[in-house]
Design a protein around this motif. Structure first.
Motif, PDB file in Angstrom:
ATOM      1  N   ASN A   6       6.356  33.600  35.954  1.00  3.35           N
ATOM      2  CA  ASN A   6       6.752  33.541  37.357  1.00  3.35           C
ATOM      3  C   ASN A   6       6.596  34.888  38.055  1.00  3.35           C
ATOM      4  OD1 ASN A   6       7.911  30.798  38.238  1.00  3.35           O
ATOM      5  ND2 ASN A   6       8.744  31.061  36.183  1.00  3.35           N
ATOM      6  N   LEU A   7       6.867  35.980  37.356  1.00  3.99           N
ATOM      7  CA  LEU A   7       6.617  37.297  37.932  1.00  3.99           C
ATOM      8  C   LEU A   7       5.145  37.470  38.278  1.00  3.99           C
ATOM      9  CD1 LEU A   7       8.817  39.515  35.587  1.00  3.99           C
ATOM     10  CD2 LEU A   7       9.229  39.107  38.014  1.00  3.99           C
ATOM     11  N   SER A   8       4.267  36.974  37.411  1.00  2.00           N
ATOM     12  CA  SER A   8       2.837  37.153  37.647  1.00  2.00           C
ATOM     13  C   SER A   8       2.348  36.297  38.804  1.00  2.00           C
ATOM     14  CB  SER A   8       2.051  36.834  36.367  1.00  2.00           C
ATOM     15  OG  SER A   8       2.140  35.464  36.037  1.00  2.00           O
ATOM     16  N   TRP A   9       2.765  35.040  38.848  1.00  2.00           N
ATOM     17  CA  TRP A   9       2.290  34.133  39.891  1.00  2.00           C
ATOM     18  C   TRP A   9       2.778  34.545  41.275  1.00  2.00           C
ATOM     19  CZ3 TRP A   9       0.141  28.848  39.738  1.00  2.00           C
ATOM     20  CH2 TRP A   9      -0.509  28.589  38.527  1.00  2.00           C
ATOM     21  N   TYR A  10       4.044  34.944  41.360  1.00  2.00           N
ATOM     22  CA  TYR A  10       4.645  35.145  42.675  1.00  2.00           C
ATOM     23  C   TYR A  10       4.903  36.607  43.018  1.00  2.00           C
ATOM     24  CZ  TYR A  10       5.367  30.144  42.323  1.00  2.00           C
ATOM     25  OH  TYR A  10       5.166  28.786  42.182  1.00  2.00           O
ATOM     26  N   GLY A  11       4.770  37.497  42.055  1.00  2.00           N
ATOM     27  CA  GLY A  11       5.054  38.895  42.326  1.00  2.00           C
ATOM     28  C   GLY A  11       3.852  39.802  42.283  1.00  2.00           C
ATOM     29  N   PHE A  12       3.115  39.766  41.170  1.00  2.00           N
ATOM     30  CA  PHE A  12       1.993  40.687  40.985  1.00  2.00           C
ATOM     31  C   PHE A  12       0.678  40.096  41.473  1.00  2.00           C
ATOM     32  CE2 PHE A  12       5.142  41.713  37.620  1.00  2.00           C
ATOM     33  CZ  PHE A  12       5.536  42.933  38.148  1.00  2.00           C
ATOM     34  N   ASN A  13       0.755  39.123  42.324  1.00  2.00           N
ATOM     35  CA  ASN A  13      -0.368  38.411  42.924  1.00  2.00           C
ATOM     36  C   ASN A  13      -0.791  39.171  44.185  1.00  2.00           C
ATOM     37  OD1 ASN A  13      -1.730  36.622  44.720  1.00  2.00           O
ATOM     38  ND2 ASN A  13      -0.844  34.838  43.711  1.00  2.00           N
ATOM     39  N   GLY A  14      -2.003  39.738  44.181  1.00  2.00           N
ATOM     40  CA  GLY A  14      -2.435  40.596  45.281  1.00  2.00           C
ATOM     41  C   GLY A  14      -2.496  39.905  46.627  1.00  2.00           C
ATOM     42  N   LYS A  15      -2.837  38.634  46.647  1.00  2.00           N
ATOM     43  CA  LYS A  15      -2.896  37.899  47.912  1.00  2.00           C
ATOM     44  C   LYS A  15      -1.500  37.724  48.495  1.00  2.00           C
ATOM     45  CE  LYS A  15      -4.876  33.662  49.915  1.00  2.00           C
ATOM     46  NZ  LYS A  15      -3.662  33.040  50.493  1.00  2.00           N
ATOM     47  N   ARG A  16      -0.553  37.322  47.668  1.00  2.87           N
ATOM     48  CA  ARG A  16       0.810  37.165  48.143  1.00  2.87           C
ATOM     49  C   ARG A  16       1.403  38.510  48.558  1.00  2.87           C
ATOM     50  NH1 ARG A  16       2.856  32.124  47.225  1.00  2.87           N
ATOM     51  NH2 ARG A  16       4.945  32.917  47.666  1.00  2.87           N
ATOM     52  N   TYR A  17       1.039  39.564  47.848  1.00  2.95           N
ATOM     53  CA  TYR A  17       1.511  40.893  48.222  1.00  2.95           C
ATOM     54  C   TYR A  17       0.974  41.283  49.607  1.00  2.95           C
ATOM     55  CZ  TYR A  17       1.852  45.980  48.271  1.00  2.95           C
ATOM     56  OH  TYR A  17       2.110  47.281  48.629  1.00  2.95           O
TER      57      TYR A  17
END
Length: 477
Positions: A244-255
């Motif tokens: 979940n950290l990867s999908w929603y946190g370290f995702n450059g588009k979402r950032y």
């Protein structure tokens, strides 16, 4: 042993090159094209009620084409690899490009660049037959000592090639194996799973023994009042945090869209947390869907958020370079880390084999699956030992508040000893908060590599001892 992959070694690269040439012929020399051709040989042996009920094996080819013509971008895919099918794919994508709006954010093609060599892959794993997987299933079932068992053993081989009209090409191959099973007694389940580069490294006996021990220890659970409890999370539960950290946190588009908690340069996590996305640590491919070389990327360094992942488009928007994370869904959902390694408190590179251990008398000893977790439990005055989380859903993407359930075993710990099994609980927790400075009391010294449902995706993590986890109700609440 099966006959294994039968294509010529350079078949994927040849098809990719043909498509690039075909785009140039049909759309002119000014058209830009990139092609990825991948082939997956996946074999799966499933078992239920302690008997094999299905053997399946399939070979799938995936051809992905993206073009940029006259300022417009379109993409498409298919599985036809003969001349007529390839031409039809090119014609469809070029036709789509004529009707798409202009794409001023087009980031261009990956230029010719050196790509790391493939990791060594094991032909015996790639070519494994159903008899070899059945042998592991039999070992799992026998080791469960009469408990009802279910699960799967799989082997996979992947080959991929990339070509674009800038003259960049790359190719790679990889193999892997995984086993995931449960044992059940009196309505209580215990689980064990492992992911490896070589089928010979899977130990069905150890996995079956672990699953059965945990199932017996989970029998006759009691109700526990919801609230905040210190926890020891076993690797499977930690893997849910990482995903979940990867999908929603370290995702450059979402950032870039300000939908991520990530703040590079800020100490958002405890100093004990170092998180690396490392596709080349095992059977990963050394390039992404845009042909960008992959590498180890440190996302969190001693508690400080260090990076987010990018494909070429999100990198251009952020004024940086691609990190090699372009994937099938990166243009819509965003580029995602898929090979996460949480650093241990011990020596780097100490992914563990599967064993059993315990610190309590009788069946409750099986609640603790390995000596590393036992050490963490022994230093918890009162709290909960969590085997696994599931059905986790995001309530607030920005703070990454998630709700979900425990499963496959939950136990109360008092004075460093497992004292009773507990009925499953629902939780509502902010994952970054749970790993914030001061919240991580201890990181295990050995990691376990766990499989995802998708070949090529895995996480490697030790157990964690955390100061607090918010349990909000019973599993049915």
């Amino acid at each position: 042993m099966s006959t294994g992959p039968t294509w010529a070694d350079d078949a994927e690269l040849e098809i990719a090159g043909q498509l690039v040439e075909l785009v140039a012929r049909l759309a002119g020399a000014g058209a830009q094209a990139e092609v990825t051709v991948s082939r997956t040989e996946l074999a799966l042996t499933r078992f239920a009620n302690s008997a094999i009920h299905q053997n399946v094996a399939g070979s799938a080819v995936d051809v992905r084409l993206r073009v940029h013509v006259a300022g417009r971008t379109a993409a498409g895919g298919g599985n036809a690899v003969l001349a007529d099918g390839l031409r039809a794919l090119v014609e469809r994508v070029l036709a789509a490009a004529r009707f798409t709006p202009p794409d001023p954010a087009w980031s261009g093609l990956t230029p010719p660049v050196s790509v790391p060599a493939s990791t060594d892959w094991d032909p015996a794993t790639a070519y494994a037959g159903p008899d070899e997987r059945a042998h592991l299933v039999r070992a799992f079932v026998d080791a469960a000592g009469g408990l009802t068992t279910a699960g799967y053993c799989r082997t996979a081989y992947r080959a991929a090639a990339f070509a674009n009209s800038a003259g960049h090409t790359a190719r790679s191959r990889a193999a892997e194996a995984a086993m995931d099973g449960i044992a059940r007694v009196g309505g209580a389940d215990g689980t064990a799973r492992h992911w490896v580069d070589r089928l010979a490294d899977l130990d069905g006996t150890a996995l079956g023994r672990r699953a059965a021990a945990k199932a017996r220890a989970a029998a006759d659970p009691v109700e526990l009042t919801p609230g905040r409890y210190p926890v020891v999370l076993e690797p499977a539960a930690v893997a849910d945090l990482l995903e979940n950290l990867s999908w929603y946190g370290f995702n450059g588009k979402r950032y870039a869209e300000r939908q991520s908690f990530a703040a590079p340069g800020v100490a958002q996590f405890d100093r004990a947390v170092t998180l690396v996305d490392d596709p080349l640590a095992a059977s990963g491919l050394p390039f992404d869907l845009e042909g960008t070389p992959t590498r180890a990327l440190t996302l969190v360094d001693a508690g400080t958020t260090n990076a987010v992942t990018h494909d070429r488009r999100s990198a251009a928007a952020a004024g940086t370079a691609s990190t090699g994370h372009a994937g099938p869904d990166s243009s819509t959902f965003g580029p995602i880390p898929r090979n996460l390694r949480l650093a241990t408190a011990g020596t780097a590179g100490t992914a563990s084999t599967v064993g059993t251990a315990g610190t309590a008398e009788g069946d409750l000893a099986g609640a603790i699956a390995d000596p590393d977790t036992a050490a963490l439990v022994s230093r918890m005055r009162r709290g909960l030992l969590v085997s696994d989380y599931w059905y986790t859903r995001v309530l607030d993407p920005l703070s990454l508040v998630i709700t979900g359930l425990t499963r496959n075993g939950l136990w109360l710990v008092e004075d460093g000893r497992v004292v009773r099994a507990v009925q499953d609980l629902r939780f509502t927790e902010s994952y970054p908060r749970a790993l914030a400075p001061g919240a991580v009391l201890e990181v295990g010294r050995r990691a376990q590599r766990l499989p995802d449902r998708t070949p090529g995706v895995w996480s490697e993590t030790p157990s964690l001892r955390l100061a607090s986890w918010n349990f909000t109700g019973g599993a049915s609440g």
